[in-house]
Scaffold this active site. Sequence first.
Site, short mmCIF file in Angstrom:
data_model
loop_
_atom_site.label_atom_id
_atom_site.label_comp_id
_atom_site.label_asym_id
_atom_site.label_seq_id
_atom_site.Cartn_x
_atom_site.Cartn_y
_atom_site.Cartn_z
N TRP A 104 -26.14 63.41 90.99
CA TRP A 104 -25.07 64.19 90.37
C TRP A 104 -23.74 63.44 90.37
CZ3 TRP A 104 -26.19 67.37 86.87
CH2 TRP A 104 -27.32 68.17 86.94
N ASP A 174 -17.21 68.13 93.24
CA ASP A 174 -18.24 68.93 92.56
C ASP A 174 -19.01 69.70 93.63
OD1 ASP A 174 -20.43 69.97 91.30
OD2 ASP A 174 -21.24 68.06 90.59
N LYS A 198 -26.02 78.39 91.28
CA LYS A 198 -26.64 78.15 92.58
C LYS A 198 -26.14 79.17 93.61
CE LYS A 198 -27.54 73.90 90.64
NZ LYS A 198 -26.90 72.75 90.01
C1 LIG Z 1 -26.66 71.79 89.08
C2 LIG Z 1 -25.58 70.82 89.30
C3 LIG Z 1 -24.74 70.38 88.26
C4 LIG Z 1 -24.97 70.71 86.79
O1 LIG Z 1 -24.66 71.95 86.46
P1 LIG Z 1 -24.85 72.47 84.97
O2 LIG Z 1 -24.26 73.83 85.06
O3 LIG Z 1 -26.30 72.44 84.65
O4 LIG Z 1 -24.07 71.59 84.06
C5 LIG Z 1 -23.71 69.51 88.57
N1 LIG Z 1 -23.51 69.10 89.82
C6 LIG Z 1 -24.31 69.50 90.85
C7 LIG Z 1 -24.03 69.02 92.22
C8 LIG Z 1 -25.37 70.36 90.61
O5 LIG Z 1 -26.16 70.75 91.62
#
Ligand SMILES: *Cc1c(COP(=O)(O)O)cnc(C)c1O
Length: 362
Positions: A104, A174, A198
């Site tokens: 990521w 993030d 999540k």
């Molecule tokens: C799932 C995830 C994303 C991507 O998210 P989307 O909503 O599918 O764009 C980005 N960063 C991390 C750490 C993730 O777990």
Amino acid sequence: MNQKIYNFCAGPAMLPVPVMERAQREFCNFQGLGASVMELSHRGKEFMAVAAKAEQDLRDLLAIPDNYKVLFMHGGGRGQFSAVPLNLLGGDNQKADYLLTGVWSQGALKEGVKFGDMQGHAGSVKGEDGITRLLPTPAFRADAAYVHYCPNETIEGVEMFDIPETGDIPLVADLSSTILSRPIDVSRFGIIYAGAQKNIGPSGLAIAIVRDDLLDKARADVPAVLDYRLTAEHDSMFNTPPTYAWYLAGLVFEWLKEIGGLAEMEARNKAKAALLYDYIDNSSFYSNSVDSACRSRMNVPFQLKNPELDARFLAESKEAGLLALKGHKLVGGMRASLYNAMPIEGVQALIAFMERFANTHG
Ligand SMILES: *Cc1c(COP(=O)(O)O)cnc(C)c1O
């Protein structure tokens, strides 16, 4: 069928049962209006109250200081991969540094290089023993406009519990797969963002928490829906927000407050993760290859010693009511995601199944 089902999906992930039951009760008739919350104008007083309460509850949960804006945006986590450089690289300084700990953070850099002079720095390494470890914080460029990192790598199952020191350089994080799983000191960050699916609510929503002084640095060509200042000025309603996702996120925040907030959530998450890692470490049938100092509490990848049994493990676990344990294709093996909504009973059920499976096939 009254077998209990537990969903270990990495995202979209399970939501707390009380939240879904409440959403179900209110689905067709919200607050006696005879309409669903998703049928209400985002500018009407009923939805405005839902929106304001969700923001306040999130502020309470994370103790967000007053000099930070909370934005409810479209575009998920990846939308923010573009929003961050577009909002921060408006001046002469086109440089930003990215700490790389997994898929990521690399994805964020890959998007970032479209917009500026980006530099990646290794933040983790897989040793010759196959174990993934964190590296000491590298030296970032002193004139970088920001440093980006990802405290929880959802795919590799690597979590950073210490916040990297970046001096005066704004730190961008993030938190898509770890937000609300434990208390954090928001004041250490310039920007925190997270896709919702999540630990926050359903997909379709992203939350950005942006320090005031970073609202004036956008490029002139930033698209309106990614523009932090515009979004802040319109209380996240410049265009129609994902109202139903916002409402559900609000129910999740209420649930978190009811159970005792993030300190309680952290205690539960620690207990769940410890149970599973302890079982794996004491087993000769399963293994996890992340250094114990940086093992994710949210995403637990594990391997069967004999990968030929993977397909069988997946089929039989599904039959046992344990869903979505397949590991990401880049890592293989299994992955159990233990987000906030996963009760400890789910982890106990998983371990009981793993033990039965090991005894039958070991
Ligand atoms: C799932 C995830 C994303 C991507 O998210 P989307 O909503 O599918 O764009 C980005 N960063 C991390 C750490 C993730 O777990």
